[in-house]
Design a protein around this motif. Sequence first.
Motif, PDB file in Angstrom:
ATOM      1  N   ALA A 122       0.758  -1.110  -0.150  1.00 38.95           N
ATOM      2  CA  ALA A 122      -0.018  -0.008   0.016  1.00 38.95           C
ATOM      3  C   ALA A 122       0.785   1.209  -0.121  1.00 38.95           C
ATOM      4  O   ALA A 122       0.380   2.252  -0.513  1.00 38.95           O
ATOM      5  N   ARG A 123       1.958   1.097   0.441  1.00 37.59           N
ATOM      6  CA  ARG A 123       2.896   2.382   0.377  1.00 37.59           C
ATOM      7  C   ARG A 123       3.103   2.938  -0.987  1.00 37.59           C
ATOM      8  O   ARG A 123       3.690   2.101  -1.891  1.00 37.59           O
ATOM      9  N   ARG A 124       3.018   4.092  -1.163  1.00 34.96           N
ATOM     10  CA  ARG A 124       3.367   4.866  -2.359  1.00 34.96           C
ATOM     11  C   ARG A 124       4.815   5.126  -2.299  1.00 34.96           C
ATOM     12  O   ARG A 124       5.542   5.211  -1.773  1.00 34.96           O
ATOM     13  N   ARG A 125       5.220   4.616  -3.757  1.00 35.92           N
ATOM     14  CA  ARG A 125       6.497   4.856  -4.067  1.00 35.92           C
ATOM     15  C   ARG A 125       6.804   6.364  -4.190  1.00 35.92           C
ATOM     16  O   ARG A 125       6.145   7.469  -4.567  1.00 35.92           O
ATOM     17  N   GLU A 126       8.264   6.741  -4.245  1.00 34.48           N
ATOM     18  CA  GLU A 126       8.543   8.258  -4.329  1.00 34.48           C
ATOM     19  C   GLU A 126       8.173   8.915  -5.789  1.00 34.48           C
ATOM     20  O   GLU A 126       8.460   8.225  -6.679  1.00 34.48           O
ATOM     21  N   GLY A 127       7.302   9.965  -5.755  1.00 36.49           N
ATOM     22  CA  GLY A 127       6.802  10.407  -6.954  1.00 36.49           C
ATOM     23  C   GLY A 127       5.728   9.860  -7.491  1.00 36.49           C
ATOM     24  O   GLY A 127       5.102  10.356  -8.491  1.00 36.49           O
ATOM     25  N   GLU A 128       5.014   8.762  -7.114  1.00 30.10           N
ATOM     26  CA  GLU A 128       3.798   8.078  -7.317  1.00 30.10           C
ATOM     27  C   GLU A 128       2.465   9.180  -6.646  1.00 30.10           C
ATOM     28  O   GLU A 128       2.456   9.651  -5.696  1.00 30.10           O
ATOM     29  N   ARG A 129       1.470   9.308  -7.423  1.00 23.64           N
ATOM     30  CA  ARG A 129       0.236   9.978  -7.220  1.00 23.64           C
ATOM     31  C   ARG A 129      -0.557   8.915  -6.944  1.00 23.64           C
ATOM     32  O   ARG A 129      -1.141   7.812  -7.277  1.00 23.64           O
TER      33      ARG A 129
END
Length: 129
Positions: A122-129
């Motif tokens: 569930a964690r967003r990656r860096e730069g992901e919207r």
Amino acid sequence: MVHARILALPLIAALALPAAADDHDHDRGPRPEDLAPEFHDMELPESHVLPLKQAFRIVAKRFRGRLIAARIALPTPEESARGVVLVHQLRLLTPARDVLVIRLDAQSGAFLEVAGAGLAEARRREGER
């Protein structure tokens, strides 16, 4: 039309009168001495609680999912020892249908705890919207 003006005059006169001292106290909310001891810190000028909408924005920047529940909670003893006064506790339904329980400091928005299955997914990656 004349009757409407006659009926409105007492109302206008009442609005023009200065308010009693008790009315001003009522508008300000409870006095600090009326609050339970755990809420005395809330009366400090620098104290504030982030709106739920802002708390969810903080969570949404870091995790993908849909908000399914939220509440204000008292801090655990460990959180209190760190200076936390109130906690935003949010439940997030992830795209994989897992539920995350996220606790934020309700004043600063700092993450206190994140628990649940599927946390890494569930964690967003860096730069992901």
